[in-house]
Design an enzyme around this catalytic site. Structure first.
Site, PDB file in Angstrom:
ATOM      1  N   ARG A  24       0.818  -1.231   0.000  1.00 15.40           N
ATOM      2  CA  ARG A  24       0.000   0.000   0.000  1.00 15.40           C
ATOM      3  C   ARG A  24       0.848   1.277   0.000  1.00 15.40           C
ATOM      4  NH1 ARG A  24      -3.253  -2.741   4.054  1.00 15.40           N
ATOM      5  NH2 ARG A  24      -4.965  -3.830   3.026  1.00 15.40           N
ATOM      6  N   LYS A  66       2.364  11.153 -11.693  1.00 12.49           N
ATOM      7  CA  LYS A  66       1.486  10.264 -12.463  1.00 12.49           C
ATOM      8  C   LYS A  66       2.222   8.954 -12.692  1.00 12.49           C
ATOM      9  CE  LYS A  66      -1.684  13.211 -15.034  1.00 12.49           C
ATOM     10  NZ  LYS A  66      -2.209  13.548 -16.374  1.00 12.49           N
ATOM     11  N   GLU A  80       7.998  16.738 -25.904  1.00 20.08           N
ATOM     12  CA  GLU A  80       7.444  17.244 -24.642  1.00 20.08           C
ATOM     13  C   GLU A  80       8.037  18.618 -24.302  1.00 20.08           C
ATOM     14  OE1 GLU A  80       4.908  15.812 -23.211  1.00 20.08           O
ATOM     15  OE2 GLU A  80       5.025  13.639 -23.462  1.00 20.08           O
ATOM     16  N   LYS A 137       6.286  22.516 -15.088  1.00 20.68           N
ATOM     17  CA  LYS A 137       5.463  21.387 -14.645  1.00 20.68           C
ATOM     18  C   LYS A 137       5.217  21.441 -13.142  1.00 20.68           C
ATOM     19  CE  LYS A 137       4.254  16.660 -15.160  1.00 20.68           C
ATOM     20  NZ  LYS A 137       4.388  15.460 -15.986  1.00 20.68           N
ATOM     21  N   GLU A 191      -5.405  16.857 -11.476  1.00 19.48           N
ATOM     22  CA  GLU A 191      -5.963  17.160 -12.796  1.00 19.48           C
ATOM     23  C   GLU A 191      -7.469  17.388 -12.763  1.00 19.48           C
ATOM     24  OE1 GLU A 191      -4.017  15.161 -16.067  1.00 19.48           O
ATOM     25  OE2 GLU A 191      -5.898  15.081 -17.150  1.00 19.48           O
ATOM     26  N   ARG A 240      -4.077  21.133 -14.958  1.00 17.05           N
ATOM     27  CA  ARG A 240      -3.104  20.090 -15.286  1.00 17.05           C
ATOM     28  C   ARG A 240      -3.424  19.404 -16.600  1.00 17.05           C
ATOM     29  NH1 ARG A 240      -0.030  15.707 -11.373  1.00 17.05           N
ATOM     30  NH2 ARG A 240       1.149  14.767 -13.071  1.00 17.05           N
ATOM     31  N   ASN A 272      -1.639  17.830 -21.377  1.00 19.37           N
ATOM     32  CA  ASN A 272      -1.953  16.775 -22.338  1.00 19.37           C
ATOM     33  C   ASN A 272      -2.080  17.293 -23.760  1.00 19.37           C
ATOM     34  OD1 ASN A 272      -2.055  14.336 -20.799  1.00 19.37           O
ATOM     35  ND2 ASN A 272      -3.833  15.182 -19.749  1.00 19.37           N
ATOM     36  N   HIS A 320      -1.837  14.895 -26.633  1.00 17.65           N
ATOM     37  CA  HIS A 320      -1.847  13.533 -26.093  1.00 17.65           C
ATOM     38  C   HIS A 320      -3.104  12.734 -26.430  1.00 17.65           C
ATOM     39  CE1 HIS A 320       1.729  14.879 -24.043  1.00 17.65           C
ATOM     40  NE2 HIS A 320       1.865  13.734 -23.399  1.00 17.65           N
ATOM     41  N   HIS A 380      -2.134   9.351 -27.891  1.00 16.27           N
ATOM     42  CA  HIS A 380      -2.433   8.062 -27.267  1.00 16.27           C
ATOM     43  C   HIS A 380      -3.192   7.147 -28.225  1.00 16.27           C
ATOM     44  CE1 HIS A 380      -2.119   9.745 -22.869  1.00 16.27           C
ATOM     45  NE2 HIS A 380      -0.937   9.519 -23.409  1.00 16.27           N
ATOM     46  N   HIS A 422       6.355   7.358 -27.598  1.00 14.11           N
ATOM     47  CA  HIS A 422       5.343   8.271 -27.065  1.00 14.11           C
ATOM     48  C   HIS A 422       5.560   9.699 -27.578  1.00 14.11           C
ATOM     49  CE1 HIS A 422       2.582  10.217 -24.326  1.00 14.11           C
ATOM     50  NE2 HIS A 422       3.559  10.902 -23.762  1.00 14.11           N
TER      51      HIS A 422
END
Lengths: 362, 362
Positions: free
Chosen positions: B120, B142, B184, B226, B236, B240, B244, B247, B251, B264
């Protein structure tokens, strides 16, 4: 209906306790950001309560995706978790779609972990239908799956948006499951609530007979105890570990036999007796105290003697416990009945003596 | 060495940027609760840097468990994650044992998710060795793995205890990976930093030539951008999402071709061009703006044209995007160069026009 709150600031949430709550869609909707939910349950609970909860929600305009998994601790695995992810993704469930867990500890733990990790976190509502889940596992945000090497090894702290405990669902609980739930109920007494031990002495048979007033009292009392501890120590850096009374021994039993052979509560019952005996060996409890713990566990219909394991196997399995620190086992033991503490220095000979005698003199 | 802080209250953490940092064990140790770590990397990075980092840590008295996974986006899966769990459990790594991610975005994302979920949650340190990871994926918490139906579908928000970006590791980065990282970098300019767009116009060739001063400036600038956004909106719910840019299209490209076929950053490069074209169709950008975006992406050595996909496949794959809300696609588009926004109402004909023209007029 009784309401208790888990005080966690902007993540605080209510625990609703009462009979017939699964028909009250408004309790759910007020905690959902979108009128859409995935309802995870197992095949046994689905047959009893899925149509009712689904009808209540749909009657209130909620779109419901039922996801039915197999029943039992043996299925608290990656495979089941992946099946849940597949269903959520195939139905294009979104970040604001709530996951509702309808069932016992296994359903709650795995659904909670799915909620913690699907799209990096979606809202989550617990609807515990077993005594064990109502008094313990549905509250506090511990979610997990098992790994062959240990119980609850993979998981997350992820708080639900609400816990909705419908006491009426306990009427269909098999007797063995009722007893398993009583193990956690008894735990709250011995770890920190002396008055509750006395109450349990007087009311254990009423609980076994499913007396509604007794059940309501016990569920609320345990939830309040747990909510207090979780609010103080959400991530188990201190007091929260006390909730693991009996669990280090118990988890080893579950892993040794294969998850699901003994119910979690059964293993915890036998584990509490072992914790009491260890506490006696260390001079904290006397024989009468140990007898009181043992008698209470037995009256609840739980095993007081663990299955036979070799000492080496005990130590190996307990070495995977999440409380291990610097290679040292840390046990939750009793200073007295109603006062638990964490002991990181139990001498090996004491453990060996307790464990060697465990399976014979129980 | 430059230091930037991600301001998240009691979970704030430093980003250290400089050459030769992987030899400086003290940077690691000050963020570790126990002199013990599991060091996750891939086979490619292991050959280059594992012995050095391991020696530095062991020289400072840290016990190190190396865990080497396969290289590539195609391995950001359950199977790899389970292999990491198995190694951690077999070695009895504890709650205070740190996980160190040494590598690019894939290693960082999967190690971060392992750290978020093992017992955990255990401490976690990012050591990004690619430009993409240094400017973007290692910062902000993330973590994720891929699912066949979509990129990063399963994961958690889980902040590292430190990010240690050793600029010297960029000297061994293959040219294709360097370009992917620049996607990026460029993104930060177009989404919200006009001055940085101008700087990039003047320095893109210096970055491609791995000029140390230019790289240090760009890495620090991106990390600071960032860190600011993440401190404002960790989960987000607002700004935030602007990170993206490119993206949603990107994606879909990655999923359509199979994870790992396009890097990517390559998919994000082509995705930014599509976002710019969509913004032009909506009247926000003019032809010169689109040409500026396209030229910058091309100069970085990135594709400006996506692979051919049917419109239906584009829409289907983008429908799994995490930003979808109420069944509606939400795109990050540009009001102007340097000013991104989220648009939840892009008319379908506009999308179809952009996507239909995408593979031919690029």
């Amino acid at each position: 209906m009784l309401t208790t709150t888990v005080g966690l600031g902007d993540r605080a949430y209510p625990i609703y306790i009462g009979a017939g709550l699964i028909d009250q869609a408004d309790l759910f909707i007020r905690r959902m950001p979108q009128k859409r939910a995935a309802l995870v349950t197992n095949e046994t609970v689905a047959a009893l309560y899925l149509p009712r909860l689904q009808a209540a929600l749909e009657g209130a305009g909620v779109s419901v995706l039922p996801i039915v998994v197999r029943d039992g601790e043996a299925f608290k695995t990656w495979e089941t978790l992946n099946a849940i992810y597949d269903a959520l993704l195939s139905a294009r469930c979104e970040r604001r779609t709530a996951l509702i867990a309808l069932g016992g500890g296994v359903v709650g733990d795995i659904t909670g972990f799915a909620a913690a990790t699907y799209l990096r976190g979606v809202p989550f509502i617990q609807v515990p239908t077993t005594l064990l889940a109502q008094v313990d596992s549905s509250v506090g945000g511990k979610t997990a799956i098992n790994h062959p090497l240990g119980k609850n090894m993979i998981g997350a702290f992820y708080q639900p948006a609400a816990v909705i405990a419908d006491l009426a669902t306990l009427s269909t609980l098999p007797p063995r499951e009722l007893s398993a739930g009583l193990a956690e109920v008894i735990k709250y007494g011995f770890l920190g609530d002396r008055d509750f031990i006395d109450w349990l002495d007087a009311h254990l048979e009423a609980l076994l007979a499913r007396d509604p007033t007794a059940l309501a009292f016990a569920v609320e009392r345990c939830c309040r105890n747990k909510a207090d501890i979780v609010a103080r120590d959400e991530r188990e850096t201190g007091d929260r570990a006390l909730l693991n009374l009996g669990h280090t021994f118990g988890h080893a039993i579950e892993a040794a036999l294969g998850f699901g052979r003994w119910l979690h509560g059964e293993a915890v019952g036998a584990g509490m007796v072992l914790a009491a005996r260890t506490s006696r060996q260390l001079g904290h409890l006397d024989d009468a105290d140990v007898a009181r713990v043992t008698a209470m566990v037995a009256r609840a219909g739980l095993p007081v003697t663990p299955p036979h394991l070799e000492i080496a196997q005990w130590l190996d399995l307990m070495g995977h416990d999440k409380k291990v620190e610097g290679g040292r086992l840390r046990f939750v033991l009793l200073k007295s009945l109603g006062q638990a503490y964490v002991d990181a220095a139990v001498p090996r000979p004491v453990l060996e003596e307790v464990l060697a005698g465990a399976a014979v003199d129980g």
